[in-house]
Design a protein around this motif. Sequence first.
Motif, short mmCIF file in Angstrom:
data_model
loop_
_atom_site.label_atom_id
_atom_site.label_comp_id
_atom_site.label_asym_id
_atom_site.label_seq_id
_atom_site.Cartn_x
_atom_site.Cartn_y
_atom_site.Cartn_z
N ALA A 153 6.85 6.95 8.36
CA ALA A 153 5.56 7.12 9.02
C ALA A 153 4.45 7.35 8.00
CB ALA A 153 5.63 8.30 9.99
N SER A 154 4.74 8.07 6.92
CA SER A 154 3.74 8.30 5.88
C SER A 154 3.40 7.00 5.15
CB SER A 154 4.26 9.33 4.87
OG SER A 154 4.52 10.56 5.49
N LEU A 155 4.41 6.18 4.84
CA LEU A 155 4.17 4.90 4.19
C LEU A 155 3.26 4.01 5.05
CD1 LEU A 155 7.71 4.02 2.80
CD2 LEU A 155 5.68 4.49 1.45
N VAL A 156 3.54 3.97 6.35
CA VAL A 156 2.74 3.13 7.24
C VAL A 156 1.32 3.68 7.35
CG1 VAL A 156 2.51 2.35 9.63
CG2 VAL A 156 4.74 2.32 8.53
N THR A 157 1.18 5.01 7.47
CA THR A 157 -0.14 5.61 7.62
C THR A 157 -1.00 5.38 6.38
OG1 THR A 157 0.76 7.32 9.08
CG2 THR A 157 -1.38 7.75 8.08
N ILE A 158 -0.46 5.69 5.22
CA ILE A 158 -1.22 5.54 3.98
C ILE A 158 -1.49 4.06 3.70
CG2 ILE A 158 -1.28 5.99 1.51
CD1 ILE A 158 0.63 8.34 2.02
N GLY A 159 -0.48 3.21 3.87
CA GLY A 159 -0.65 1.79 3.59
C GLY A 159 -1.65 1.11 4.48
N SER A 160 -1.83 1.62 5.69
CA SER A 160 -2.79 1.01 6.62
C SER A 160 -4.18 1.65 6.55
CB SER A 160 -2.25 1.09 8.06
OG SER A 160 -2.07 2.45 8.44
N GLY A 161 -4.37 2.54 5.60
CA GLY A 161 -5.70 3.13 5.43
C GLY A 161 -5.92 4.45 6.14
N GLY A 162 -4.87 5.05 6.66
CA GLY A 162 -5.02 6.33 7.35
C GLY A 162 -5.32 7.47 6.40
N GLY A 163 -5.83 8.56 6.96
CA GLY A 163 -6.25 9.71 6.14
C GLY A 163 -5.08 10.60 5.77
N LEU A 164 -4.26 10.16 4.84
CA LEU A 164 -3.12 10.95 4.38
C LEU A 164 -2.93 10.68 2.90
CD1 LEU A 164 -0.64 12.76 5.10
CD2 LEU A 164 0.64 10.64 5.46
N GLY A 165 -2.65 11.73 2.14
CA GLY A 165 -2.42 11.57 0.71
C GLY A 165 -0.94 11.57 0.39
#
Length: 307
Positions: A139-151
């Motif tokens: 879920a973190s890979l998808v969120t960060i890779g798609s431009g979501g606000g997660l470091g």
Amino acid sequence: MPKGREGGSQRSPLRWWRRQEARLLGLTGSPHDVRHAIRAREEQVLRWVGISALVGVLTGASVAVFDYVLRDQIIFYLYTASNALLYALLPAVGLALSRWLLIWLVKGGDGQLTEAYISAYHDPARRLGLRDVPGKLLASLVTIGSGGGLGLEGPSVFLGASLGDSIQKHYGRLFSREDAKLLLVAGAAAGMAAIFKAPLTGVIFSFECPYKDGLRSKALVPALVASGSSYVTFVLLVGSEPIFAHAGALEFGLVEVLLAGVLGLLCGAGAWLFGALVRGIRRLLGFLPEWVRPLAAGFAVGGIGAL
């Protein structure tokens, strides 16, 4: 002087030291019992050091793989496109997919990362384990890779803390009840040290993030060992180049110190404002159905990115 007397004269300093040692040890109990307790404690510390190094190596290698997949694979291929519509839609699709992954792969659909480490630190009965690691990392890979606000620091800390907690559970016989969270802290420190290439930062973060507790003094050595070994493993696999490159000489004077103080005040105010905005948006999204929230947040982020 006779040989026997001369030999006795040569051995007398050692005998004198042993007598003094026995007297000092006798102040706190039987010399034999005290020596046995000291040696047992030394063996325990050595076991902690070895296991902490293992936590650091595993965390550094795992974070390096996570970093490679994200930076060199997902982001590289997704961001070679130049279509503004793709950038507008990508965060919404990514957040929706991330939410679906959490629901199906993580118990209770919980997406907490650093917060999970803090909760496990304060709750004696809570263990992180490895069960939720794959789902949360995907879920973190998808969120960060798609431009979501997660470091990257959240997944890295969660990964390290989960590895440390699992290894301590496996070697639980080597730790007392009071030391139940030692490798949890060491793993969190290792995760932060690897992703930021800063071992000391990892140690400070792992102690200060969960606030105050009596465990901190005992966890210092495991956290230092895990952070150092994690950093070495990570840079051997990824490289030691600084995250933010700089050029020219760095000079500090009174003016720079005063400006640094002003910068610190502005950053503190900005951090407070950011936290207030996050809490306000959470309350606002609370009125929407759960399936709508990631889409609404994604379209907002995508719209800003397209602009």
